[in-house]
Motif scaffolding. Structure first.
Motif, PDB file in Angstrom:
ATOM      1  N   VAL A 154      20.652  16.267  35.125  1.00 41.29           N
ATOM      2  CA  VAL A 154      21.047  16.871  36.401  1.00 41.29           C
ATOM      3  C   VAL A 154      21.086  15.811  37.501  1.00 41.29           C
ATOM      4  O   VAL A 154      22.034  15.740  38.290  1.00 41.29           O
ATOM      5  N   LEU A 155      20.062  14.948  37.556  1.00 42.07           N
ATOM      6  CA  LEU A 155      20.030  13.894  38.575  1.00 42.07           C
ATOM      7  C   LEU A 155      21.174  12.906  38.386  1.00 42.07           C
ATOM      8  O   LEU A 155      21.796  12.457  39.360  1.00 42.07           O
ATOM      9  N   TYR A 156      21.454  12.578  37.134  1.00 38.62           N
ATOM     10  CA  TYR A 156      22.528  11.618  36.871  1.00 38.62           C
ATOM     11  C   TYR A 156      23.889  12.208  37.238  1.00 38.62           C
ATOM     12  O   TYR A 156      24.739  11.511  37.808  1.00 38.62           O
ATOM     13  N   GLN A 157      24.092  13.474  36.920  1.00 42.82           N
ATOM     14  CA  GLN A 157      25.357  14.114  37.277  1.00 42.82           C
ATOM     15  C   GLN A 157      25.548  14.154  38.782  1.00 42.82           C
ATOM     16  O   GLN A 157      26.634  13.873  39.286  1.00 42.82           O
ATOM     17  N   ILE A 168      27.500  21.554  38.552  1.00 46.77           N
ATOM     18  CA  ILE A 168      26.405  21.297  37.609  1.00 46.77           C
ATOM     19  C   ILE A 168      25.885  22.603  37.041  1.00 46.77           C
ATOM     20  O   ILE A 168      25.635  22.733  35.837  1.00 46.77           O
ATOM     21  N   LEU A 169      25.704  23.588  37.924  1.00 48.88           N
ATOM     22  CA  LEU A 169      25.226  24.907  37.476  1.00 48.88           C
ATOM     23  C   LEU A 169      26.202  25.522  36.485  1.00 48.88           C
ATOM     24  O   LEU A 169      25.796  26.059  35.438  1.00 48.88           O
ATOM     25  N   GLU A 170      27.493  25.441  36.790  1.00 49.19           N
ATOM     26  CA  GLU A 170      28.512  25.992  35.888  1.00 49.19           C
ATOM     27  C   GLU A 170      28.496  25.276  34.541  1.00 49.19           C
ATOM     28  O   GLU A 170      28.589  25.914  33.481  1.00 49.19           O
ATOM     29  N   SER A 181      20.633  28.546  40.458  1.00 47.24           N
ATOM     30  CA  SER A 181      21.075  27.560  41.449  1.00 47.24           C
ATOM     31  C   SER A 181      19.889  26.991  42.219  1.00 47.24           C
ATOM     32  O   SER A 181      19.870  25.808  42.559  1.00 47.24           O
ATOM     33  N   GLY A 182      18.873  27.843  42.484  1.00 47.88           N
ATOM     34  CA  GLY A 182      17.681  27.356  43.175  1.00 47.88           C
ATOM     35  C   GLY A 182      16.920  26.334  42.355  1.00 47.88           C
ATOM     36  O   GLY A 182      16.398  25.345  42.897  1.00 47.88           O
ATOM     37  N   GLN A 183      16.859  26.546  41.036  1.00 46.12           N
ATOM     38  CA  GLN A 183      16.169  25.589  40.171  1.00 46.12           C
ATOM     39  C   GLN A 183      16.927  24.260  40.107  1.00 46.12           C
ATOM     40  O   GLN A 183      16.313  23.188  40.063  1.00 46.12           O
ATOM     41  N   VAL A 184      18.264  24.319  40.098  1.00 45.44           N
ATOM     42  CA  VAL A 184      19.060  23.087  40.125  1.00 45.44           C
ATOM     43  C   VAL A 184      18.795  22.331  41.422  1.00 45.44           C
ATOM     44  O   VAL A 184      18.612  21.099  41.430  1.00 45.44           O
TER      45      VAL A 184
END
Length: 524
Positions: A154-157, A168-170, A181-184
């Motif tokens: 997630v951080l790299y994206q 990212i969520l999708e 979305s909150g966790q992302v």
């Protein structure tokens, strides 16, 4: 349409020097009007006038040159450094009897596994004879319901590939990951103190180990307000910091790094005197020479109690106190600061970018054949001097130094019949000491291109994601942009770095230590 095409066509026999000069003035006004129109369009959230470059399709390509191969060249193995994860032997079909095995002919296929991988830890639960319960402990690398690999992804994206949070969520949902979305958002900005601390060490270390730094800034909106992001770096590091303003006080506060004090010493008082603080105000600081104010509140209280209330006097005094703080904490006075002539960066040992300086000449337009020849000859002389300065950097020589300085004087004090060109040359000549600092310091670059390239990373992120909406979000953007660009310069995979830090393996040394090692390896 080029503004020049809208000017009246005057016959050559009627094009007197005065008319040519008036056309030059009109041209400059039309260019400024277009810039103002573009700015108005931007403020209205409209698109400015597009800059359409000529097509390259009609350029002829040298087929013969492209088809030639270098002599004695051989094809390099594309899979030599690849790690092989699985070997699958393939036996020929209908193999004739009596055939002999002669080894393998390898054929490597690269693949990428992108799929959800869920691990269930079945923690055994036991009851002791005393009635207490004992439960199996989770592995040390487990921190929450998302693995270190998923968090790193997630951080790299987001920071490495500039992918927005909704995308990212999708993507994670389509791969089968159950995440909100909150966790992302929490993964992207929360609990990143370790990264912030490592980013802070990049600047303090960079200032200690470097002979020069490149600096620049760009726009950075935050919470709907215009702001700025300052870049500091060189070939060993890149460091970004977003602030509401871009003035010299702001830049000096950045150079102060992690310190927050204001110091009144000889350097501070000298700065105040040189930059025009009245003597009666300077005398107030002479009486407290050696005193330190721990933070902005104490400093503001001192200024107010001593009737230093003029905005100009406050600014000069604050700049001086910040200079005193920076030098008291070991700032290297021989550190050269290379910029594009933005006034806030003109402190300490300052050098200017030749590319930006030459743009003053480049944007001029000649309206007569004589003016066009003058411009062409002048630009040719400037770039020849630039090339000779680069040669001087390789082999500094005192005689060549004197010759280059004389050529600079001759070039930028020329008097021609082109008044606008004369003004541009005079403006460049006023910056002689900063443009020719390379004669004393051959180790510094002649341009600010490195800072221009580094700051594109921030601009790209800004164009994709827009402005930041929270202070922690702004801080994280600055931090991870700094870490990513510095990793690239140190030849470290940003993906490996994120995995190493998130999993707490710590096999990759601190970035600041790697910077020191890189400088030591490069030698004097």
């Amino acid at each position: 349409m080029n503004p020049l095409t809208r000017l009246p066509k005057i016959p050559s026999d009627q094009l007197t020097p005065l008319v040519a000069e008036l056309l030059g003035t009109i041209q400059l006004q039309m260019e400024e009007m277009q810039l103002l129109k573009d700015e108005i369009a931007r403020l209205k959230c409209q698109k400015p006038k597009p800059k359409i470059k000529p097509s390259n399709l009609e350029k002829e390509t040298d087929k013969k040159k492209s088809s030639k191969k270098k002599p004695k060249s051989h094809k390099k193995s594309k899979t030599k450094k690849l790690e092989i994860n699985q070997d699958i032997p393939l036996k020929p079909e209908n193999l004739p009897p009596g055939s002999k095995f002669k080894g393998y002919q390898d054929y490597v296929v690269q693949d990428l596994v992108l799929a959800s991988w869920n691990i269930r830890y079945r923690r055994e639960r036991w009851q002791t004879p005393l009635g207490d319960y004992v439960i199996g402990q989770l592995p040390k690398d487990v921190d929450g319901h998302f693995s270190s690999s998923l968090v790193s992804f997630v951080l790299y994206q987001h920071y490495g590939c500039c992918v927005t949070q909704p995308l990212i969520l999708e993507q994670l949902h389509e791969l089968g990951v159950d995440i909100s979305s909150g966790q992302v958002n929490n993964i992207i900005i929360n609990n990143k103190e370790r990264f912030h601390n490592e980013k802070a060490l990049i600047l303090s270390t960079g200032l200690q180990i470097s002979n020069y730094i490149n600096v620049d800034d760009t726009g950075a909106r935050h919470k709907g307000q215009n702001g700025y992001c300052t870049h500091i770096g060189n070939e060993y590091f890149a460091w970004f910091e977003s602030t509401p303003k871009k003035n010299r006080v702001n830049f000096l506060e950045i150079l102060r790094a992690e310190h927050t004090d204001y110091v009144i010493n000889s350097d501070a008082i000298e700065y105040m005197s040189v930059h025009g603080l009245p003597d009666y105000q300077v005398a107030k600081f002479m009486h407290i020479k050696g005193e330190t104010f721990n933070d902005r509140e104490q400093w503001s209280a001192f200024l107010s109690s001593n009737r230093i209330v003029s905005n100009l006097h406050i600014r000069i005094a604050t700049e001086g106190a910040l200079v005193g703080s920076i030098i008291s904490h070991g700032y290297n006075k021989d550190l050269a600061i290379i910029s594009d002539d933005a006034g806030q960066f003109n402190v300490f040992l300052h050098a200017l970018c030749w590319v930006h300086a030459e743009r003053t000449i480049h944007k001029l337009i000649g309206f007569t054949t004589e003016q066009q020849k003058l411009l062409t000859a002048t630009r040719s002389d400037i770039w020849q001097l630039y090339r000779d300065l680069k040669e001087y950097q390789l082999q500094p020589d005192n005689n060549m130094k004197i010759e280059l300085e004389n050529r600079f004087d001759e070039l930028f004090t020329r008097k021609t019949d082109f008044a606008t060109l004369n003004l541009a040359l005079k403006r460049i000549y006023l910056n002689k000491s900063e443009l020719l600092l390379v004669l004393e310091r051959p180790d510094i670059p002649l341009h600010n291109n490195l800072s221009e390239r580094d700051i594109r990373e921030y601009v790209k992120k800004r164009k994709i994601s827009g402005s930041t909406r929270s202070d922690i979000g702004k801080k994280c953007r600055d931090t991870f942009t700094s870490l990513k660009k510095t990793c690239r310069k140190l030849k470290i995979s940003f993906w490996d770095y994120l995995n190493d830090r998130i999993s707490n393996k710590n096999k990759i040394p601190p970035i600041s230590d790697l910077m020191k090692f890189q400088v030591a390896q490069s030698g004097p």
